[in-house]
Design an enzyme around this catalytic site. Structure first.
Site, mmCIF file in Angstrom:
data_model
loop_
_atom_site.group_PDB
_atom_site.id
_atom_site.type_symbol
_atom_site.label_atom_id
_atom_site.label_comp_id
_atom_site.label_asym_id
_atom_site.label_seq_id
_atom_site.Cartn_x
_atom_site.Cartn_y
_atom_site.Cartn_z
ATOM 1 N N GLY A 12 0.813 -1.205 0.000
ATOM 2 C CA GLY A 12 0.000 0.000 0.000
ATOM 3 C C GLY A 12 0.845 1.252 0.000
ATOM 4 O O GLY A 12 0.547 2.221 0.697
ATOM 5 N N GLY A 15 -0.771 4.791 -0.365
ATOM 6 C CA GLY A 15 -1.703 5.265 0.643
ATOM 7 C C GLY A 15 -1.051 6.273 1.564
ATOM 8 O O GLY A 15 0.148 6.561 1.471
ATOM 9 N N ARG A 16 -1.832 6.815 2.502
ATOM 10 C CA ARG A 16 -1.304 7.844 3.398
ATOM 11 C C ARG A 16 -0.139 7.330 4.238
ATOM 12 O O ARG A 16 0.909 7.976 4.345
ATOM 13 C CB ARG A 16 -2.423 8.375 4.297
ATOM 14 C CG ARG A 16 -3.429 9.245 3.576
ATOM 15 C CD ARG A 16 -4.546 9.710 4.488
ATOM 16 N NE ARG A 16 -5.315 8.588 5.028
ATOM 17 C CZ ARG A 16 -6.349 8.720 5.843
ATOM 18 N NH1 ARG A 16 -6.726 9.919 6.245
ATOM 19 N NH2 ARG A 16 -7.002 7.667 6.278
ATOM 20 N N GLY A 78 1.494 -3.318 10.892
ATOM 21 C CA GLY A 78 0.903 -2.241 11.660
ATOM 22 C C GLY A 78 -0.580 -2.087 11.389
ATOM 23 O O GLY A 78 -1.208 -1.157 11.902
ATOM 24 N N THR A 80 -4.426 -2.382 11.737
ATOM 25 C CA THR A 80 -5.298 -2.547 12.894
ATOM 26 C C THR A 80 -6.640 -3.138 12.467
ATOM 27 O O THR A 80 -6.905 -3.326 11.286
ATOM 28 C CB THR A 80 -5.518 -1.209 13.621
ATOM 29 O OG1 THR A 80 -6.116 -0.261 12.718
ATOM 30 C CG2 THR A 80 -4.192 -0.645 14.117
ATOM 31 N N HIS A 135 -9.506 10.022 16.994
ATOM 32 C CA HIS A 135 -8.846 9.970 15.695
ATOM 33 C C HIS A 135 -9.637 10.753 14.658
ATOM 34 O O HIS A 135 -10.781 11.144 14.900
ATOM 35 C CB HIS A 135 -8.675 8.522 15.227
ATOM 36 C CG HIS A 135 -7.580 7.785 15.918
ATOM 37 N ND1 HIS A 135 -7.754 7.169 17.141
ATOM 38 C CD2 HIS A 135 -6.287 7.571 15.568
ATOM 39 C CE1 HIS A 135 -6.612 6.598 17.505
ATOM 40 N NE2 HIS A 135 -5.712 6.834 16.573
ATOM 41 N N LYS A 139 -11.175 7.305 10.081
ATOM 42 C CA LYS A 139 -10.771 6.031 10.680
ATOM 43 C C LYS A 139 -11.966 5.086 10.763
ATOM 44 O O LYS A 139 -13.053 5.487 11.184
ATOM 45 C CB LYS A 139 -10.168 6.245 12.065
ATOM 46 C CG LYS A 139 -9.564 4.972 12.665
ATOM 47 C CD LYS A 139 -8.724 5.277 13.874
ATOM 48 C CE LYS A 139 -8.142 4.019 14.508
ATOM 49 N NZ LYS A 139 -7.280 3.271 13.572
ATOM 50 N N GLY A 145 -6.599 0.430 17.465
ATOM 51 C CA GLY A 145 -5.642 -0.606 17.841
ATOM 52 C C GLY A 145 -4.758 -0.169 18.986
ATOM 53 O O GLY A 145 -4.386 -0.970 19.853
#
Length: 246
Positions: A12, A15-16, A78, A80, A135, A139, A145
């Site tokens: 990815g 992605g951000r 990483g 979640t 957040h 999200k 997470g």
């Protein structure tokens, strides 16, 4: 240990988080990175890599683990919102390759979880534990997470399983708070990168341990440090605690 010729594979990468990780890799002095996005084929990419970093989506995890296992390289996860079947897949993969999975790659959050564990172990059961997180509006999973990671640290310190003590659904006439519960409150809005607080509420006193993420680069830098650390480790399941030696 990574060097300037290390090839980081980013799942990815457009992605951000993928873009942030690419920037953190360059910031750390590494030049060689490759990436694949949704719908891509991991096999040819992973064969070029020394380590894989995955911040994609839960339903992509099986394929990402399979690619890492096939190439015999470590993987940092990483992502979640994982479920029990995905955690089982991580345990299975860790029998043959190094796997570091965490709900948060921030070094600050890793230390925060350590402090939460220490506080929960030292304070008596009459101290209630509440986890508050906020957040950005985009999200998709809740609680975060990181919130669960902090709750797990508190639960483990008290010899509990988080799933048995977790209370994240308060609404209406809930009755009095159950002793031993670990409460969760979730806020969503704006562009908040991440705010987490663990509150220990005793009789006539409170302790709050908090962490503020000002930019997702903190997670990217932690992911790069974790990937650097993981290279050359034997097969097994690792966490950010191992990276910091906690």
């Amino acid at each position: 240990m990574a060097n300037s010729d290390t090839h980081f594979g980013i799942v990815g990468h457009k992605g951000r988080m993928g873009r942030a990780i690419s920037a953190a890799i360059e910031e750390a002095g590494h030049e060689a990175t490759v990436g694949v996005d949704a719908g891509g084929h991991l096999g040819p990419v992973v064969s070029q890599c020394d380590v894989l970093v995955d911040f994609s989506a839960p339903d992509a995890l099986q394929d990402n683990l399979a690619a890492a296992k096939s190439a015999g390289i470590p993987i940092v996860i990483g992502t979640t919102g994982l479920e029990s079947a995905q955690f089982a897949a991580i345990e299975e993969a860790a029998r043959t390759i190094p796997v570091l999975q965490t709900g948060n790659t921030s070094l600050g959050v890793t230390l925060l979880a350590h402090l939460v564990r220490e506080a929960a172990a030292k304070l008596g059961s009459d101290w209630d534990i509440e986890v508050l997180e906020m957040h950005h509006r985009a999200k998709v999973d809740a609680p975060s997470g990181t919130a669960k990671l902090l709750g797990e640290a508190a639960a483990e310190a008290r010899g509990m399983v988080l799933s048995d003590a977790m209370d994240s659904g308060r609404h209406g006439q809930t009755g009095a708070r159950r002793e031993g519960d670990i409460g969760f409150a979730t806020l969503r809005g704006g562009t908040v990168a991440g705010e987490h607080s663990v509150i220990f509420a005793g009789n006539e006193e409170r302790i709050a341990l908090s962490h503020s993420a000002e930019n997702r680069m903190i997670f990217a830098r932690g992911a790069v440090r974790a990937a650097e650390w993981l290279i050359g480790k034997p097969a097994g399941r690792y966490s950010m605690n191992d990276v910091l030696g906690l």
